[in-house]
Design a protein around this motif. Structure first.
Motif, PDB file in Angstrom:
ATOM      1  N   ARG A   1       0.839  -1.204   0.000  1.00 21.60           N
ATOM      2  CA  ARG A   1       0.000   0.000   0.000  1.00 21.60           C
ATOM      3  C   ARG A   1       0.870   1.248   0.000  1.00 21.60           C
ATOM      4  NH1 ARG A   1      -4.901   1.428   0.385  1.00 21.60           N
ATOM      5  NH2 ARG A   1      -5.598   3.206   1.566  1.00 21.60           N
ATOM      6  N   LEU A   2       0.401   2.257  -0.720  1.00 24.09           N
ATOM      7  CA  LEU A   2       1.022   3.582  -0.713  1.00 24.09           C
ATOM      8  C   LEU A   2       0.090   4.542   0.017  1.00 24.09           C
ATOM      9  CD1 LEU A   2       2.089   4.015  -4.454  1.00 24.09           C
ATOM     10  CD2 LEU A   2       3.315   2.870  -2.605  1.00 24.09           C
ATOM     11  N   VAL A   3       0.687   5.412   0.799  1.00 25.65           N
ATOM     12  CA  VAL A   3      -0.084   6.484   1.443  1.00 25.65           C
ATOM     13  C   VAL A   3       0.564   7.792   1.028  1.00 25.65           C
ATOM     14  CG1 VAL A   3      -0.755   7.536   3.629  1.00 25.65           C
ATOM     15  CG2 VAL A   3      -0.713   5.040   3.408  1.00 25.65           C
ATOM     16  N   GLN A   4      -0.182   8.609   0.299  1.00 23.63           N
ATOM     17  CA  GLN A   4       0.348   9.913  -0.092  1.00 23.63           C
ATOM     18  C   GLN A   4      -0.062  10.930   0.948  1.00 23.63           C
ATOM     19  OE1 GLN A   4      -2.294   8.635  -1.866  1.00 23.63           O
ATOM     20  NE2 GLN A   4      -3.799  10.256  -1.768  1.00 23.63           N
ATOM     21  N   GLU A   5       0.917  11.690   1.408  1.00 21.23           N
ATOM     22  CA  GLU A   5       0.634  12.735   2.381  1.00 21.23           C
ATOM     23  C   GLU A   5       0.676  14.116   1.744  1.00 21.23           C
ATOM     24  OE1 GLU A   5       3.333  12.015   5.665  1.00 21.23           O
ATOM     25  OE2 GLU A   5       1.762  10.836   6.638  1.00 21.23           O
ATOM     26  N   GLU A   6       1.543  14.284   0.763  1.00 21.35           N
ATOM     27  CA  GLU A   6       1.670  15.568   0.080  1.00 21.35           C
ATOM     28  C   GLU A   6       1.908  15.317  -1.404  1.00 21.35           C
ATOM     29  OE1 GLU A   6       4.370  18.398   2.047  1.00 21.35           O
ATOM     30  OE2 GLU A   6       4.474  16.948   3.675  1.00 21.35           O
ATOM     31  N   ILE A   7       1.361  16.191  -2.218  1.00 20.87           N
ATOM     32  CA  ILE A   7       1.586  16.127  -3.660  1.00 20.87           C
ATOM     33  C   ILE A   7       1.935  17.532  -4.135  1.00 20.87           C
ATOM     34  CG2 ILE A   7       0.599  15.664  -5.934  1.00 20.87           C
ATOM     35  CD1 ILE A   7      -1.242  13.645  -4.627  1.00 20.87           C
ATOM     36  N   TYR A   8       3.037  17.635  -4.845  1.00 19.81           N
ATOM     37  CA  TYR A   8       3.479  18.895  -5.437  1.00 19.81           C
ATOM     38  C   TYR A   8       3.546  18.696  -6.939  1.00 19.81           C
ATOM     39  CZ  TYR A   8       4.976  19.628  -0.632  1.00 19.81           C
ATOM     40  OH  TYR A   8       4.996  19.741   0.731  1.00 19.81           O
ATOM     41  N   HIS A   9       3.236  19.768  -7.665  1.00 26.39           N
ATOM     42  CA  HIS A   9       3.354  19.613  -9.115  1.00 26.39           C
ATOM     43  C   HIS A   9       3.688  20.934  -9.783  1.00 26.39           C
ATOM     44  CE1 HIS A   9      -0.466  21.457 -10.515  1.00 26.39           C
ATOM     45  NE2 HIS A   9      -0.857  21.166  -9.288  1.00 26.39           N
ATOM     46  N   GLN A  10       4.263  20.770 -10.935  1.00 21.59           N
ATOM     47  CA  GLN A  10       4.509  21.883 -11.842  1.00 21.59           C
ATOM     48  C   GLN A  10       4.114  21.360 -13.211  1.00 21.59           C
ATOM     49  OE1 GLN A  10       8.581  23.227 -12.152  1.00 21.59           O
ATOM     50  NE2 GLN A  10       7.902  25.250 -12.767  1.00 21.59           N
ATOM     51  N   LYS A  11       3.049  21.915 -13.729  1.00 20.51           N
ATOM     52  CA  LYS A  11       2.429  21.423 -14.956  1.00 20.51           C
ATOM     53  C   LYS A  11       2.106  19.942 -14.783  1.00 20.51           C
ATOM     54  CE  LYS A  11       4.322  25.033 -17.790  1.00 20.51           C
ATOM     55  NZ  LYS A  11       5.000  25.431 -18.987  1.00 20.51           N
TER      56      LYS A  11
ATOM     57  N   PHE B   1       4.296   7.276   2.447  1.00 18.25           N
ATOM     58  CA  PHE B   1       4.809   6.019   2.988  1.00 18.25           C
ATOM     59  C   PHE B   1       4.401   4.865   2.087  1.00 18.25           C
ATOM     60  CE2 PHE B   1       4.586   8.834   6.554  1.00 18.25           C
ATOM     61  CZ  PHE B   1       5.715   8.513   7.305  1.00 18.25           C
ATOM     62  N   ALA B   2       5.230   3.836   2.082  1.00 14.72           N
ATOM     63  CA  ALA B   2       4.899   2.568   1.439  1.00 14.72           C
ATOM     64  C   ALA B   2       4.982   1.502   2.520  1.00 14.72           C
ATOM     65  CB  ALA B   2       5.874   2.264   0.309  1.00 14.72           C
ATOM     66  N   SER B   3       4.105   0.505   2.427  1.00 13.31           N
ATOM     67  CA  SER B   3       4.135  -0.567   3.418  1.00 13.31           C
ATOM     68  C   SER B   3       3.729  -1.876   2.773  1.00 13.31           C
ATOM     69  CB  SER B   3       3.200  -0.250   4.588  1.00 13.31           C
ATOM     70  OG  SER B   3       1.861  -0.194   4.142  1.00 13.31           O
ATOM     71  N   GLY B   4       4.084  -2.956   3.452  1.00 14.76           N
ATOM     72  CA  GLY B   4       3.712  -4.275   2.979  1.00 14.76           C
ATOM     73  C   GLY B   4       4.188  -5.343   3.933  1.00 14.76           C
ATOM     74  N   THR B   5       3.722  -6.552   3.669  1.00 17.11           N
ATOM     75  CA  THR B   5       4.148  -7.720   4.435  1.00 17.11           C
ATOM     76  C   THR B   5       4.599  -8.770   3.433  1.00 17.11           C
ATOM     77  OG1 THR B   5       2.491  -7.216   6.111  1.00 17.11           O
ATOM     78  CG2 THR B   5       3.475  -9.406   6.176  1.00 17.11           C
TER      79      THR B   5
ATOM     80  N   LEU C   1       7.828   2.294   5.274  1.00 16.16           N
ATOM     81  CA  LEU C   1       8.962   3.182   5.049  1.00 16.16           C
ATOM     82  C   LEU C   1       8.521   4.515   4.445  1.00 16.16           C
ATOM     83  CD1 LEU C   1      11.217   0.534   3.293  1.00 16.16           C
ATOM     84  CD2 LEU C   1      11.482   1.378   5.626  1.00 16.16           C
ATOM     85  N   PRO C   2       9.210   5.599   4.805  1.00 20.56           N
ATOM     86  CA  PRO C   2       8.965   6.847   4.082  1.00 20.56           C
ATOM     87  C   PRO C   2       9.395   6.662   2.633  1.00 20.56           C
ATOM     88  CG  PRO C   2      10.622   7.146   5.826  1.00 20.56           C
ATOM     89  CD  PRO C   2      10.240   5.720   5.815  1.00 20.56           C
ATOM     90  N   ALA C   3       8.650   7.266   1.754  1.00 24.34           N
ATOM     91  CA  ALA C   3       8.952   7.118   0.330  1.00 24.34           C
ATOM     92  C   ALA C   3       8.520   8.372  -0.421  1.00 24.34           C
ATOM     93  CB  ALA C   3       8.239   5.892  -0.247  1.00 24.34           C
ATOM     94  N   ALA C   4       9.048   8.486  -1.614  1.00 19.90           N
ATOM     95  CA  ALA C   4       8.644   9.556  -2.529  1.00 19.90           C
ATOM     96  C   ALA C   4       8.525   8.942  -3.912  1.00 19.90           C
ATOM     97  CB  ALA C   4       9.663  10.692  -2.520  1.00 19.90           C
ATOM     98  N   TRP C   5       7.699   9.560  -4.711  1.00 22.31           N
ATOM     99  CA  TRP C   5       7.510   9.107  -6.083  1.00 22.31           C
ATOM    100  C   TRP C   5       7.514  10.327  -6.984  1.00 22.31           C
ATOM    101  CZ3 TRP C   5       4.721   7.723  -1.847  1.00 22.31           C
ATOM    102  CH2 TRP C   5       4.840   6.398  -1.429  1.00 22.31           C
TER     103      TRP C   5
ATOM    104  N   GLN D   1       8.493   6.927 -10.918  1.00 23.20           N
ATOM    105  CA  GLN D   1       9.787   6.629 -10.313  1.00 23.20           C
ATOM    106  C   GLN D   1       9.646   6.580  -8.802  1.00 23.20           C
ATOM    107  OE1 GLN D   1      13.050   9.109 -11.557  1.00 23.20           O
ATOM    108  NE2 GLN D   1      14.545   7.825 -10.490  1.00 23.20           N
ATOM    109  N   VAL D   2      10.287   5.584  -8.197  1.00 27.60           N
ATOM    110  CA  VAL D   2      10.222   5.352  -6.759  1.00 27.60           C
ATOM    111  C   VAL D   2      11.528   5.814  -6.115  1.00 27.60           C
ATOM    112  CG1 VAL D   2      10.014   3.588  -4.966  1.00 27.60           C
ATOM    113  CG2 VAL D   2       8.791   3.315  -7.142  1.00 27.60           C
ATOM    114  N   TYR D   3      11.399   6.511  -4.985  1.00 25.01           N
ATOM    115  CA  TYR D   3      12.550   6.896  -4.160  1.00 25.01           C
ATOM    116  C   TYR D   3      12.292   6.352  -2.763  1.00 25.01           C
ATOM    117  CZ  TYR D   3      13.502  10.248  -7.880  1.00 25.01           C
ATOM    118  OH  TYR D   3      13.758  10.827  -9.094  1.00 25.01           O
ATOM    119  N   CYS D   4      13.080   5.376  -2.350  1.00 23.59           N
ATOM    120  CA  CYS D   4      12.870   4.753  -1.059  1.00 23.59           C
ATOM    121  C   CYS D   4      14.116   3.956  -0.695  1.00 23.59           C
ATOM    122  CB  CYS D   4      11.657   3.823  -1.149  1.00 23.59           C
ATOM    123  SG  CYS D   4      11.169   3.085   0.402  1.00 23.59           S
ATOM    124  N   ASP D   5      14.464   3.926   0.565  1.00 25.28           N
ATOM    125  CA  ASP D   5      15.560   3.089   1.031  1.00 25.28           C
ATOM    126  C   ASP D   5      15.025   1.664   1.143  1.00 25.28           C
ATOM    127  OD1 ASP D   5      17.596   1.750   2.286  1.00 25.28           O
ATOM    128  OD2 ASP D   5      17.818   3.191   3.918  1.00 25.28           O
ATOM    129  N   THR D   6      15.486   0.768   0.292  1.00 27.38           N
ATOM    130  CA  THR D   6      14.933  -0.583   0.223  1.00 27.38           C
ATOM    131  C   THR D   6      15.650  -1.595   1.110  1.00 27.38           C
ATOM    132  OG1 THR D   6      16.314  -1.095  -1.685  1.00 27.38           O
ATOM    133  CG2 THR D   6      14.107  -0.221  -2.129  1.00 27.38           C
TER     134      THR D   6
END
Length: 128
Positions: free
Chosen positions: A60-70, A78-82, A95-99, A112-117
């Motif tokens: 599952r992904l949980v988006q807390e903030e979304i920023y955009h330019q065009k 955050f991303a989570s799983g079992t 884990l905290p994550a960004a996309w 694109q995924v940004y996360c410490d795996t």
């Protein structure tokens, strides 16, 4: 329009709706994982998502903030799983994550995924 595509894409990831994800893809879609590997093409993308959802049946992904330019977006959350449905105490991660997303012509062109795996890889290695 682009924000809706991003939110729909996240919703289909959370629903593990592989075919729905494919419907949102741009014909030139590229997926870039957390270590920079690229995947292109519907067949490869379909198989990659199917396999990931098998590895992490509650991913599952949980988006807390979304920023955009065009039509370029940065999503923070955050991303989570079992891993393989094993007991949560042993194989669960969050884990905290960004996309980074690029939407073109109403379709997801780049994801694109940004996360410490390391945590995820350690869990997978422990339970192979």
């Amino acid at each position: 329009m682009g924000r809706k595509v991003v939110l729909d894409f996240i919703g289909r990831i959370n629903a593990h709706d592989v075919e729905g994800l494919l419907e949102l893809l741009h014909k030139d879609h590229v997926f870039i994982d957390a270590v920079g590997r690229e995947a292109r093409g519907r067949y490869l993308i379909r198989n990659a998502w199917k396999e990931y959802f098998e590895w992490f049946p509650d991913y599952r992904l949980v988006q807390e903030e979304i920023y955009h330019q065009k039509d370029r977006f940065v999503i923070l959350g955050f991303a989570s799983g079992t891993y393989r449905g094993l007991p949560k105490k042993e194989a669960c991660w969050m884990l905290p994550a960004a996309w980074r997303a690029v939407v073109e012509d109403g379709r997801m062109k780049e994801w694109q995924v940004y996360c410490d795996t390391k945590t995820v890889l350690d869990i997978m290695e422990k339970h192979r």
